[in-house]
Design a protein around this motif. Structure first.
Motif: not given
Length: 548
Positions: A131-147
């Motif tokens: 949300d609110r991040i330009n697609p051109n500057t969005t990371p290709r991969h993101v690692a998120i830890t979920f509880k």
């Protein structure tokens, strides 16, 4: 001047005598170029390397009548080629990354990997939208830890979540492991945390090949863990399909302090036993039918089966560096069988290093690459020179058993001597009882754990793997108990100051000289190794460290 001429003449004569082994220095020269690239303080222009490579090639052509000149020109070409490969790899994998913290943004993406993290799970997402991040500057991969995560979540699902996102972490201290560099080459541009479970938007559809392989690997890991105890199952999943995330910290610490942590990573032990068992078993079965064995080349058929089986195993394991190295080496032996020739181990090791450096030049900086190749090179060089002392022709069973355990002790000692300075440099730890632990644990791994693991793989399609899993569970349980016993010994794991970087380089070059050369001048490498190791005494701890 006279002394200098004698030294130069002696060096040239020795180099000429070992001209057939100079090819073994190919990966070393590539590594020098790659290391030079990563040592630069700024990113060099991409056009810099090709002209330098061309000039080195022209020099090699002009010096073709001079053996020394041509050799030096080719060496320069390989160094420049290593530099160019590292530069190209960096430019090809350049991707957007976060440079500041984003506080609980809405994020969507497709699950590419699922890892156990204590009570929660770490999900690696691709096709990310923030949300609110330009697609051109969005990371290709993101690692998120979920509880918390839904039980039904699987690789390929498209999910939505609200998460706190951070830039890739920087080293904890100067010279420590650089996660931001590791994540750069994985195109992982952000890490994050979410206290709430993700919402599954759509379930897995058609998967890309890598994602499909990951899904199969996770499915196999889950099936293995379900058939074994809570502690032993994750260890089996680690050594069979490379899924180490669920291994408990208690088990990791015990195996690390006892010096057998390398068993958890899929390496030469696992690959050679798996392919060797497949080759020997298939050849034995085919030999039971004389009519078939007399008409068909069963030895070559078994070799092809070993190659294919090993490649499938490599894919299922996620092709980590030690496994790729092992597969290339064993594949060289199998190809030699197909060509009615003898496999030369030290040359196959050089090919393995060259292939990995050309495909993944950044792996040079990792402890996995360095420890794997250091141990294997030392062992191969040792047996190349002293294997004739282990000849067992015409001797009894008791003698062969003694010889086996002596070989195991010698192998553990050689591998430990070759890797200890590297372990100290990377982890600041030294395991006192590692040689003894390996002597006792390796027969268990070779004769019980890995054969049982191979049987599990073969019986899984039929749903008959339960007996093999029971044997595997028993073997791994014994190994963990043995690791704990050694880890509880006095001074099992000692904290020690690291070598200096120049000392480490001196040790590595000395070790390479000792292992790759065949003449008496190779013993000069022992002096360099000793001086490099002694640099640990020059260590000066920081007086003050200030975090960012």
């Amino acid at each position: 001047m006279e002394l200098q001429k004698k030294i130069a003449a002696s060096f040239k004569a020795n180099a000429w005598a070992e001209r057939d082994r100079l090819v073994l220095w190919t990966p070393v020269l590539l590594a020098l170029g790659i290391g030079g690239y990563f040592a630069l303080p700024v990113e060099p222009p991409l056009w810099l390397a090709p002209p330098a490579l061309l000039l080195a090639g022209i020099a090699a052509v002009l010096c073709r009548t001079s053996w020394a000149g041509k050799t030096l020109s080719i060496a320069l070409m390989l160094v420049v080629a290593g530099f160019m490969v590292a530069s190209l790899r960096t430019h090809m994998l350049t991707a957007p990354a976060l440079y500041s913290t984003l506080y609980f943004r809405d994020i969507e993406g497709s699950v590419e990997r699922i890892e156990e993290r204590g009570e929660g799970k770490r999900l690696t997402l691709g096709d990310v939208r923030i949300d609110r991040i330009n697609p051109n500057t969005t990371p290709r991969h993101v690692a998120i830890t979920f509880k918390q995560t839904p039980e039904i979540i699987q690789v390929g699902d498209h999910i939505a979540a609200k998460a706190l996102l951070f830039p890739p972490p920087t080293p904890a201290m100067p010279g420590a492991h650089d996660f931001s560099r590791q994540y750069f080459y994985e195109q992982l541009g952000a890490v994050g945390y979410s206290p709430k479970p993700p919402v599954i938007i759509t379930h897995a559809q058609a998967l890309a090949f890598d994602t499909w392989l990951t899904a199969i690997r996770l499915s196999l890991a889950q099936r293995i863990k379900e058939g074994m105890s809570q502690e032993n199952g994750p260890v089996a999943a680690a050594l069979m399909v490379g899924e180490m995330s669920a291994v408990s910290e208690d088990v990791r610490d015990a195996m690390r302090d006892s010096g057998i942590y390398h068993v958890l990573s899929i390496s030469g032990l696992h690959m050679s036993i798996a392919i060797g068992l497949l080759y020997i078993s298939l050849r034995f079965v085919m030999s039971l039918y004389p009519a078939f064995a007399l008409r068909w080349p069963i030895k070559k058929i078994a070799a092809v089966a070993g190659l294919v089986g090993g490649f499938v195993y490599l894919l299922l394991a996620g092709y980590p560096v030690p496994a790729v190295r092992s597969y290339v080496m064993v594949a060289c032996v199998m190809l030699a069988i197909l060509c009615d020739r003898r496999g030369i181990s030290i040359y196959s090791l050089a090919w393995a290093a060259t292939i990995i450096l050309l495909m993944q030049p950044e792996s040079l900086l990792g402890a996995s690459f360095q420890l794997s190749f250091a141990a294997t090179l030392a062992i191969v060089a040792f047996y190349e020179r002293y294997a004739h002392l282990l000849h067992t022709g015409g001797r009894g069973l008791f003698y062969k058993l003694r010889l086996y355990f002596f070989g195991l002790m010698a192998t553990s000692l050689v591998a430990s001597l070759a890797t200890t300075p590297l372990v100290i440099y990377h982890f600041n730890r030294f395991t006192i009882w590692g040689i003894a632990a390996n002597m006792l644990m390796m027969p268990l791994a070779s004769f019980i754990i890995m054969p049982a693991a191979l049987l599990v793989f073969l019986l899984m399609p039929l749903g008959l793997e339960a007996p093999a899993l029971w044997v595997l569970n028993w073997g791994i349980g014994l190994m963990i108990e043995g690791a704990r016993w050694f880890a509880a010994m006095p001074y099992a794991s000692v904290a020690i100051a690291p070598l200096s970087f120049s000392g480490l380089m001196l040790f590595c070059l000395g070790g390479l000289w000792l292992c790759l050369m065949a003449g008496r001048w190779r013993y000069a490498g022992v002096v360099a190794m000793a001086l490099g190791t002694a640099s640990v005494m020059l260590h000066q701890p920081y007086d003050l460290m200030i975090s960012s």
